[in-house]
Write a protein that holds these residues in place. Sequence first.
Motif, PDB file in Angstrom:
ATOM      1  N   ARG A 106       0.941  -1.037  -0.093  1.00 55.48           N
ATOM      2  CA  ARG A 106      -0.028   0.327  -0.140  1.00 55.48           C
ATOM      3  C   ARG A 106       1.203   1.008  -0.144  1.00 55.48           C
ATOM      4  O   ARG A 106       1.082   2.173  -0.691  1.00 55.48           O
ATOM      5  N   PHE A 107       2.415   0.879   0.471  1.00 55.86           N
ATOM      6  CA  PHE A 107       2.690   2.133   1.062  1.00 55.86           C
ATOM      7  C   PHE A 107       3.890   2.569  -0.701  1.00 55.86           C
ATOM      8  O   PHE A 107       3.502   3.699  -1.221  1.00 55.86           O
ATOM      9  N   ASP A 108       3.997   1.649  -1.260  1.00 56.21           N
ATOM     10  CA  ASP A 108       4.493   1.796  -2.683  1.00 56.21           C
ATOM     11  C   ASP A 108       3.394   2.307  -3.472  1.00 56.21           C
ATOM     12  O   ASP A 108       4.020   3.311  -4.758  1.00 56.21           O
ATOM     13  N   LEU A 109       2.737   2.029  -3.596  1.00 57.80           N
ATOM     14  CA  LEU A 109       1.167   2.227  -4.222  1.00 57.80           C
ATOM     15  C   LEU A 109       1.043   3.885  -4.033  1.00 57.80           C
ATOM     16  O   LEU A 109       1.151   4.810  -5.083  1.00 57.80           O
ATOM     17  N   SER A 110       0.736   4.570  -2.168  1.00 54.97           N
ATOM     18  CA  SER A 110       0.642   5.571  -2.406  1.00 54.97           C
ATOM     19  C   SER A 110       1.745   6.713  -2.973  1.00 54.97           C
ATOM     20  O   SER A 110       1.727   7.740  -3.305  1.00 54.97           O
ATOM     21  N   LEU A 165       8.553   5.767   9.601  1.00 52.95           N
ATOM     22  CA  LEU A 165       7.405   4.739  10.461  1.00 52.95           C
ATOM     23  C   LEU A 165       8.129   3.068  10.037  1.00 52.95           C
ATOM     24  O   LEU A 165       8.223   2.641  10.953  1.00 52.95           O
ATOM     25  N   VAL A 166       8.747   2.486   9.436  1.00 51.18           N
ATOM     26  CA  VAL A 166       9.349   1.393   9.080  1.00 51.18           C
ATOM     27  C   VAL A 166      10.430   1.296  10.380  1.00 51.18           C
ATOM     28  O   VAL A 166      10.398  -0.014  11.136  1.00 51.18           O
ATOM     29  N   GLU A 167      11.697   1.972  10.369  1.00 51.56           N
ATOM     30  CA  GLU A 167      12.223   2.095  11.416  1.00 51.56           C
ATOM     31  C   GLU A 167      11.589   2.119  13.111  1.00 51.56           C
ATOM     32  O   GLU A 167      11.305   1.437  13.649  1.00 51.56           O
ATOM     33  N   GLN A 168      10.450   2.705  12.784  1.00 55.39           N
ATOM     34  CA  GLN A 168       9.670   2.718  13.877  1.00 55.39           C
ATOM     35  C   GLN A 168       9.125   1.302  14.792  1.00 55.39           C
ATOM     36  O   GLN A 168       8.681   0.886  15.438  1.00 55.39           O
ATOM     37  N   SER A 212      19.635  -8.922  -4.302  1.00 59.13           N
ATOM     38  CA  SER A 212      18.709  -8.649  -2.758  1.00 59.13           C
ATOM     39  C   SER A 212      18.686  -7.547  -2.166  1.00 59.13           C
ATOM     40  O   SER A 212      18.779  -7.364  -0.895  1.00 59.13           O
ATOM     41  N   LEU A 213      17.257  -7.002  -3.120  1.00 57.61           N
ATOM     42  CA  LEU A 213      16.526  -5.927  -1.997  1.00 57.61           C
ATOM     43  C   LEU A 213      15.265  -6.414  -2.269  1.00 57.61           C
ATOM     44  O   LEU A 213      14.836  -7.654  -2.437  1.00 57.61           O
ATOM     45  N   LEU A 214      14.485  -5.907  -1.046  1.00 54.63           N
ATOM     46  CA  LEU A 214      13.266  -6.260  -0.975  1.00 54.63           C
ATOM     47  C   LEU A 214      12.210  -5.328  -1.061  1.00 54.63           C
ATOM     48  O   LEU A 214      12.371  -4.339  -1.464  1.00 54.63           O
ATOM     49  N   ASN A 215      11.273  -5.915  -1.092  1.00 62.64           N
ATOM     50  CA  ASN A 215       9.938  -5.226  -2.152  1.00 62.64           C
ATOM     51  C   ASN A 215       8.723  -6.365  -1.209  1.00 62.64           C
ATOM     52  O   ASN A 215       8.394  -8.306  -1.021  1.00 62.64           O
ATOM     53  N   PRO A 216       8.055  -5.120  -0.656  1.00 66.82           N
ATOM     54  CA  PRO A 216       7.812  -3.973  -0.526  1.00 66.82           C
ATOM     55  C   PRO A 216       9.035  -3.275  -0.454  1.00 66.82           C
ATOM     56  O   PRO A 216      10.137  -3.358  -0.024  1.00 66.82           O
ATOM     57  N   VAL A 217       9.392  -1.701  -1.250  1.00 65.75           N
ATOM     58  CA  VAL A 217       9.998  -0.720  -0.511  1.00 65.75           C
ATOM     59  C   VAL A 217      10.764  -1.032   0.434  1.00 65.75           C
ATOM     60  O   VAL A 217      11.588  -0.766   1.316  1.00 65.75           O
TER      61      VAL A 217
END
Length: 215
Positions: free
Chosen positions: A85-89, A111-114, A169-174
């Motif tokens: 949802r964040f990627d789309l936003s 927020l992800v660090e939170q 080796s990257l993460l998805n969602p970003v």
Amino acid sequence: MVEEALRYLGAGDAPEDLRRQVAVEAKALSASLRPRFAYRVCELDFQSERILLRGTAVVLTGTTAFRMLGSCGRAALLACTLGTRFDLSLAAMQARDMARAVILDACGSALVEQGCDGAEKELAARFPGQYLTDRFSPGYGDLPLSLQGNICTALDAPRRLGLHVTESSLLNPVKSVTAVVGLSDQPQKARIRGCTYCQMRESCALHKGGNHCEN
């Protein structure tokens, strides 16, 4: 969260107008999304040049892992994400207002660090009397980024969080993070932090701008 987002923007001494804009975006994002996380605590098996996390295919090599986990008997594998949802936003905002999109991106990072902080609080509550190390992620120090795949597999992250790892080796969602947190019977005084230890320092926008993420 506002101060953290401003750091990601490289604007610690931001003017009041920018600070207000960040506060508005941060409030709206926090109201619409909650970070989701998963973790798994494993016993550690120390060998001469590597640390095995029992029951998983995760093998930690290099000096960073040994310095961070040297006094630990266990470690938690952690993954946290804001989801698709964040990627789309973010993509929608980039199409409408690039300046706001930059702010939204920074708020997402904060927020992800939170969310990771929340996972650590839960770990601390589950293991009273244990001392947590700083969390450290693949790509930090000499910990290879390629560990992301095995960490996500160990956590069943694709099913539990919708979190996947690309061929590079990257993460998805970003807006996602994987990390390791040690648990020790001893207080953890040593901390390994700073750009010197980070494999992302050459491509990091914060580092190029003379700032740092304090990770």
